[in-house]
Enzyme design. Structure first.
Site, PDB file in Angstrom:
ATOM      1  N   CYS A  90       0.826  -1.215   0.000  1.00 32.65           N
ATOM      2  CA  CYS A  90       0.000   0.000   0.000  1.00 32.65           C
ATOM      3  C   CYS A  90       0.861   1.268   0.000  1.00 32.65           C
ATOM      4  CB  CYS A  90      -0.890  -0.028   1.240  1.00 32.65           C
ATOM      5  SG  CYS A  90      -1.786   1.495   1.538  1.00 32.65           S
ATOM      6  N   TYR A 104      -5.545   5.877  -8.705  1.00 34.40           N
ATOM      7  CA  TYR A 104      -6.718   5.069  -8.332  1.00 34.40           C
ATOM      8  C   TYR A 104      -7.962   5.516  -9.084  1.00 34.40           C
ATOM      9  CZ  TYR A 104      -4.104   2.838  -4.590  1.00 34.40           C
ATOM     10  OH  TYR A 104      -3.191   2.091  -3.897  1.00 34.40           O
TER      11      TYR A 104
END
Lengths: 364, 364
Positions: free
Chosen positions: B75, B206
């Protein structure tokens, strides 16, 4: 040779289509395009392998104006025939039909033409020519396809043979100055080079992209890049793959390379490196792209929309990627420093025939 | 801050998770990971925004050994905290828990540890620390998370604040020679630079990858590359984003750039060009990668498996791409020619703490 479900027609693997092609062609399985990535990928043999020859021994003699070449500009297999036809100057002898890059459940369709109908054949779907040839044919509908205009019947969808026959059997109709794309003394070498490129590159990108297991993907992807590295070494000091002129082998490699960064790199996960990162292959590809008869047949818009929108099994959103920047295709390649005679004793083809220009949206 | 369904926790967009996170966290929607690409993507606010401070005003005073930082090395948001902790020498003061890169329907899990249990907190799922903090919390479970070891309760998942507090509130526990990552006189400039990078780059990738419409994708992808081009120009003649030393802004840009060619370029369709094709950003990224505290925290194996295997809504096969070649991360960058003092008046951090080394599979 792209068919409505799996682009599986081919010559390396015997057998039938494996992802519901027949059902999809019959309209029974409406999720055909979603099958990509869910069933093992095998390219099957072309079903209709009649040859159009100078002596007409299969019943299909070479004849100006009699046949129609049906292609998708998205499809690398069909694009070979578009390039050969241009290089050989067969535009007047063999007319061209370009399908919509997006198939529906009835497969390739003429929705780019007025009334969604091919103006010469009078049909809406390529499958109608298949049906005219063989009622209830259970296989896939693929391009390239050559159709007999008077009868409306499909003659051949044998993509491996079509271009060889254009180069050799159609000689009487070639333009003056047409190159010899399949010269007799070099055929063994051309065949050998094309064989490895077919297995690992032309078909390898599909085996990578439609793999259903990690192991299957990795095997295909590794073989692809091993072969590309070998080809890159071969081309480091020679301008073309075989001999010192353009041959059938270059056409077949080109139609995969020109799609590499645009769709295979990301959409098919062939991402060890981009074509643009290999100086030799990138210059070789630009050299051919800038040669009359190659780049002027390429429609990047058709290529991108076809791959990203049709293969919903591996790209469920259908979103078409914006990249890469295409302007670099037109930059100097400097490959002329390696010598070579692109067209041998022949000459380059003239301008693209009226009405056959690639729209601005598809050009760099 | 990656949560089990949408990696949506964040600060740019108010509101709740939008792709079934709550249901998935409760085990009611077992196809949670498939939601990617099917529902509009919005990053929501971090729910638990308590701060750990020197004066303990939120009830959580800075204290050596009291808290545990839970991250996924996959992440980018969590990786900021891993880098800051290394640069500041907080390894002994703040222990580290690394989750499996693949979440299941109960989200982040400690399946890399013996008995699938975090050895310090004694829990199998990070969600247990969320539950200990707030019974029936309906939001997503995200990393980075800081957990109070004595009570087992989550303190904060506020990824935007955690690193700023490590840099400023935890000073008493910094190593000798720790850099000032958020220097007072430069904060306005740092904040402004980080704001644009957050919107268009950190979160932009994203928004591109999880877009559900062509228009939404194109807007995000174009803004991303516009911002990258601006940042590239900014970095052409200066070694770091703000001032002449490494700051929080560099850490935040780095964690996105290090993932760019590996997952964002193909998997998220951020493919106008690769990072490796922009000489400035590519050298800047390698410079940081080769700086102690940056590259030694990166696990490319975790990154690739997380993105490709968790986001089945945009990669239904779950196949992990082989490329790109990672060895180039270790090549010379020559950025030292621009001057700059990486750690200002401080020094580089020492070696990675025992037991925290990235396994060979994740290194270039």
């Amino acid at each position: 040779m792209s068919n409505p479900v799996t682009e599986q027609t081919g010559t390396d693997t015997a057998g039938t289509d494996t992802a519901g092609t027949a059902a999809a062609a019959a309209g029974a399985e409406k999720t055909g395009n979603e099958a990509y990535g869910k069933k093992p990928f095998k390219r099957s043999k072309s079903h209709f392998a009649d040859r159009i020859t100078a002596d007409g021994r299969d019943g299909w003699p070479v004849e100006a104006g009699r046949y129609r070449l049906v292609v998708s500009r998205a499809c690398p297999w069909a694009s070979r025939a578009v390039i050969s036809r241009r290089l050989l100057g067969l535009e007047d002898a063999l007319s061209l039909a370009v399908t919509d890059p997006i198939q529906d459940d009835r497969s390739w369709r003429f929705t780019l033409d007025p009334d969604d109908r091919d103006p010469v054949l009078g049909i809406r779907f390529l499958s109608e020519a298949y049906d005219a040839r063989e009622t209830g044919y259970p296989g896939g509908v693929s391009v390239p396809a050559v159709v007999d205009v008077p009868s409306g019947r499909l003659v051949t969808n044998d993509f491996q043979q079509i271009t060889l026959d254009l180069a050799t059997e159609w000689r009487a109709l070639h333009r003056s100055g047409a190159p010899d794309l399949y010269p007799e003394p070099l055929r063994d070498e051309i065949d050998e080079v094309m064989d490895g490129i077919y297995r690992d590159v032309n078909n390898g990108v599909y085996r990578s992209g439609f793999a259903t297991t990690q192991a299957g993907y990795e095997e295909a992807c590794l073989a692809l890049f091993r072969r590309l590295e070998e080809v890159s070494q071969r081309l480091a000091n020679r301008r073309y793959l075989v001999g010192d002129t353009i041959t059938e082998a270059d056409i077949r490699l080109f139609t995969t390379l020109v799609r590499f960064d645009v769709v295979y790199h990301g959409h098919f996960k062939c991402n060890r490196w981009k074509l643009a990162e290999d100086p030799v292959l990138w210059a070789y590809s630009r050299d051919l792209f800038q040669t009359p008869g190659f780049g002027d047949t390429v429609d990047f818009d058709h290529v991108k929309r076809h791959y990203y929108q049709v293969h919903t099994g591996i790209n469920p959103t259908g979103i078409v990627a914006l990249g890469p920047d295409l302007s670099a295709w037109l930059t100097p390649h400097h490959r002329e420093q390696l010598g070579g005679r692109p067209f041998g004793d022949g000459t380059p083809p003239g301008p693209v025939a009226a009405g056959e220009e690639v729209p601005a949206a598809g050009r760099p």
